[in-house]
Write a protein that holds these residues in place. Sequence first.
Motif, PDB file in Angstrom:
ATOM      1  N   ARG A  41       0.832  -1.212   0.000  1.00 52.76           N
ATOM      2  CA  ARG A  41       0.000   0.000   0.000  1.00 52.76           C
ATOM      3  C   ARG A  41       0.863   1.257   0.000  1.00 52.76           C
ATOM      4  O   ARG A  41       0.494   2.279  -0.581  1.00 52.76           O
ATOM      5  CB  ARG A  41      -0.912   0.004   1.226  1.00 52.76           C
ATOM      6  CG  ARG A  41      -1.997  -1.049   1.189  1.00 52.76           C
ATOM      7  CD  ARG A  41      -3.208  -0.570   0.423  1.00 52.76           C
ATOM      8  NE  ARG A  41      -4.133  -1.668   0.169  1.00 52.76           N
ATOM      9  CZ  ARG A  41      -5.155  -1.592  -0.659  1.00 52.76           C
ATOM     10  NH1 ARG A  41      -5.392  -0.468  -1.321  1.00 52.76           N
ATOM     11  NH2 ARG A  41      -5.952  -2.614  -0.855  1.00 52.76           N
ATOM     12  N   LEU A  44       1.537   2.518  -3.414  1.00 48.06           N
ATOM     13  CA  LEU A  44       0.409   3.235  -4.003  1.00 48.06           C
ATOM     14  C   LEU A  44       0.343   4.663  -3.478  1.00 48.06           C
ATOM     15  O   LEU A  44       0.125   5.614  -4.227  1.00 48.06           O
ATOM     16  CB  LEU A  44      -0.903   2.504  -3.713  1.00 48.06           C
ATOM     17  CG  LEU A  44      -1.308   1.361  -4.656  1.00 48.06           C
ATOM     18  CD1 LEU A  44      -0.247   0.247  -4.711  1.00 48.06           C
ATOM     19  CD2 LEU A  44      -2.650   0.773  -4.250  1.00 48.06           C
ATOM     20  N   ARG A  48       0.977   8.341  -5.414  1.00 51.57           N
ATOM     21  CA  ARG A  48       0.005   9.442  -5.384  1.00 51.57           C
ATOM     22  C   ARG A  48       0.579  10.716  -4.765  1.00 51.57           C
ATOM     23  O   ARG A  48      -0.109  11.728  -4.650  1.00 51.57           O
ATOM     24  CB  ARG A  48      -1.231   9.028  -4.573  1.00 51.57           C
ATOM     25  CG  ARG A  48      -2.064   7.930  -5.189  1.00 51.57           C
ATOM     26  CD  ARG A  48      -3.254   7.629  -4.292  1.00 51.57           C
ATOM     27  NE  ARG A  48      -3.792   6.304  -4.526  1.00 51.57           N
ATOM     28  CZ  ARG A  48      -4.222   5.479  -3.564  1.00 51.57           C
ATOM     29  NH1 ARG A  48      -4.150   5.837  -2.296  1.00 51.57           N
ATOM     30  NH2 ARG A  48      -4.699   4.306  -3.860  1.00 51.57           N
ATOM     31  N   HIS A 314      -0.565  -2.297  -9.769  1.00 46.33           N
ATOM     32  CA  HIS A 314      -1.098  -1.233  -8.901  1.00 46.33           C
ATOM     33  C   HIS A 314      -2.620  -1.187  -8.971  1.00 46.33           C
ATOM     34  O   HIS A 314      -3.291  -1.005  -7.954  1.00 46.33           O
ATOM     35  CB  HIS A 314      -0.507   0.121  -9.317  1.00 46.33           C
ATOM     36  CG  HIS A 314       0.817   0.421  -8.683  1.00 46.33           C
ATOM     37  ND1 HIS A 314       1.023   1.528  -7.897  1.00 46.33           N
ATOM     38  CD2 HIS A 314       1.994  -0.252  -8.705  1.00 46.33           C
ATOM     39  CE1 HIS A 314       2.280   1.541  -7.474  1.00 46.33           C
ATOM     40  NE2 HIS A 314       2.887   0.474  -7.952  1.00 46.33           N
ATOM     41  N   ARG A 315      -3.154  -1.338 -10.183  1.00 46.83           N
ATOM     42  CA  ARG A 315      -4.620  -1.317 -10.327  1.00 46.83           C
ATOM     43  C   ARG A 315      -5.261  -2.474  -9.561  1.00 46.83           C
ATOM     44  O   ARG A 315      -6.307  -2.315  -8.931  1.00 46.83           O
ATOM     45  CB  ARG A 315      -5.016  -1.390 -11.808  1.00 46.83           C
ATOM     46  CG  ARG A 315      -4.716  -0.116 -12.575  1.00 46.83           C
ATOM     47  CD  ARG A 315      -5.294  -0.144 -13.982  1.00 46.83           C
ATOM     48  NE  ARG A 315      -4.787   0.995 -14.745  1.00 46.83           N
ATOM     49  CZ  ARG A 315      -3.751   0.939 -15.590  1.00 46.83           C
ATOM     50  NH1 ARG A 315      -3.128  -0.227 -15.799  1.00 46.83           N
ATOM     51  NH2 ARG A 315      -3.354   2.008 -16.229  1.00 46.83           N
ATOM     52  N   GLU A 318      -5.314  -1.526  -5.936  1.00 45.07           N
ATOM     53  CA  GLU A 318      -6.256  -0.422  -5.678  1.00 45.07           C
ATOM     54  C   GLU A 318      -7.701  -0.897  -5.683  1.00 45.07           C
ATOM     55  O   GLU A 318      -8.542  -0.330  -4.988  1.00 45.07           O
ATOM     56  CB  GLU A 318      -6.061   0.695  -6.709  1.00 45.07           C
ATOM     57  CG  GLU A 318      -4.816   1.519  -6.440  1.00 45.07           C
ATOM     58  CD  GLU A 318      -4.797   2.839  -7.180  1.00 45.07           C
ATOM     59  OE1 GLU A 318      -5.342   2.893  -8.299  1.00 45.07           O
ATOM     60  OE2 GLU A 318      -4.219   3.795  -6.648  1.00 45.07           O
ATOM     61  N   GLU A 319      -7.974  -1.940  -6.451  1.00 42.65           N
ATOM     62  CA  GLU A 319      -9.337  -2.469  -6.512  1.00 42.65           C
ATOM     63  C   GLU A 319      -9.607  -3.506  -5.425  1.00 42.65           C
ATOM     64  O   GLU A 319     -10.677  -4.121  -5.386  1.00 42.65           O
ATOM     65  CB  GLU A 319      -9.583  -3.073  -7.901  1.00 42.65           C
ATOM     66  CG  GLU A 319      -9.614  -2.019  -9.009  1.00 42.65           C
ATOM     67  CD  GLU A 319      -9.529  -2.617 -10.412  1.00 42.65           C
ATOM     68  OE1 GLU A 319      -9.585  -3.863 -10.527  1.00 42.65           O
ATOM     69  OE2 GLU A 319      -9.410  -1.837 -11.372  1.00 42.65           O
TER      70      GLU A 319
END
Length: 332
Positions: A41, A44, A48, A314-315, A318-319
């Motif tokens: 995490r 991620l 950002r 990463h996607r 994130e999901e």
Amino acid sequence: MLAVYFDCPGGPENLYVKEVMKPHPGEGEVLVKVSVSALNRADLLQRRGKYPPPKGASDILGLEAAGSVAGLGPGCKGRWKIGDAVMALLSGGGQAEYVTVPEGYLMPIPSGMTFIQAAAIPEAWLTAFQLLHFVGKIQKGERVLIHAGASGVGMAAIQLVKLAKAIPIVTAGTQEKLKATANAGAAAGFNYKNEDFSEKVLAFTQGSGVDIILDCVGGSYWEKNVNCLSTDGRWIVYGLLSGGEVHGDLLARLLSKRGSIHTSLLRSRDKEASNGHQQPFTEDVLPYFSGGTSPHLQPLVDSVYPLHEIAQAHRMMEENKNIGKIVIKMPA
């Protein structure tokens, strides 16, 4: 060497792989040829722009790696030799073909374990170990509530709670994830999306609540957490997936339980503190990953992505689709 980069903060589409200078090991450092890294995490958040690396750390993503020793800096004490299979928790730089690591950060890869399995150990398992033993001071027979039970840290924590002869209870968002946590050894699991986990925990514990809560969610869970915390319980916050704002009379509720809040971020600890957790983990936990041990500890790998598919990885995280660790394989 190849490494994961992004030029400005934003979504997974900002990630790309580029050629950068291969690092050179400094005083007391080891150069590791990375075979496999893993996603966290923190990666991620850093992408950002919300979680910068500590001062002096690499700005390349990646908090863990498994690979082989490729070089030794001056002042190394001779514990490692070229070709040794190692894994490490890092302050950054793991998602690249090479990374330099303070020699005390390195851990031997347990016998019979692949690089892919080994890459799933350092961040999740050291985090769970540190939270349970150094922060929570877990005792035999205690009940531990683990939020995000099917995450990398969650699956590690379930097994470490069992190893400590305590009782793991989890929350997760799907029945598939709850089934995976049960297979890992969770005594009970509750779907936070369609049931009040605090009521379920109190029912399971016959009204006495849990002694330790491992909480990576934060603000939105505070009331339910305090509700199912036992008298003198320890609530350990190590992430804020739902944010940090609390609305309500938290302190009075906590005081009525004589409860305590602890917070922890493994990445921001200095080298000496992290190394202080590494040695007992290496001595007391790592042997249980080798074949034939009982209880046998098992890192759970959800999926493997090649380095050039880092954005897809990463996607996936994130999901919230993964059960266990997402790992990143370097080019052969």
